[in-house]
Design a protein around this motif. Sequence first.
Motif, short mmCIF file in Angstrom:
data_model
loop_
_atom_site.label_atom_id
_atom_site.label_comp_id
_atom_site.label_asym_id
_atom_site.label_seq_id
_atom_site.Cartn_x
_atom_site.Cartn_y
_atom_site.Cartn_z
N LEU A 183 -64.22 -70.15 6.99
CA LEU A 183 -62.84 -70.16 7.46
C LEU A 183 -62.56 -71.51 8.11
CD1 LEU A 183 -62.70 -66.63 9.15
CD2 LEU A 183 -61.79 -67.26 6.91
N GLY B 243 -58.51 -69.73 7.47
CA GLY B 243 -58.65 -69.08 6.18
C GLY B 243 -59.61 -69.79 5.26
N HIS C 224 -59.02 -61.68 4.90
CA HIS C 224 -58.18 -62.35 5.90
C HIS C 224 -57.44 -61.36 6.79
CE1 HIS C 224 -59.07 -65.60 3.10
NE2 HIS C 224 -58.89 -66.40 4.14
#
Length: 150
Positions: free
Chosen positions: A9, A45, A133
Amino acid sequence: MENTDPEPLVPLDLAEVVHGAVTRARARWPGIVFAVSTATAVMDGQPGGLARMVLNLLDNAAKWSPAGAIVEVRLRISASGSRAVLLVADEGPGIGESDRPKVFERFYRAAEARSMPGSGLGLAIVAQVVATHGGDAEAGASPRAARNCV
């Protein structure tokens, strides 16, 4: 589908990911118009996974749309400000109501889709990336036909 992707991420703006995927989709689908509206959506993300997710939605929408059709791509922030909402709507025949709960399952292909190219993995990958996510993927009806919201 379990996430086995080790991609880390990183801080990113989902709007930039969407614009990159739209650029690729426009090259793949020159007969389709992609109408894009985005809001800044800064988040942590997986850029590769998110790009794959958006491109899968765009490819699916374009595949089912007639030539010259408009695929609407909207990224907004939820009313609470805590989630990004991506809507992809096309002018294709739509997803049957009985198929909607199943389209995000691996290898599921509605009867109408069996004559089209594909493996039944595209929307399953969308659901996996969205779940990674912390989100949800849904398919529904829209005034313009098929709608996928993640």
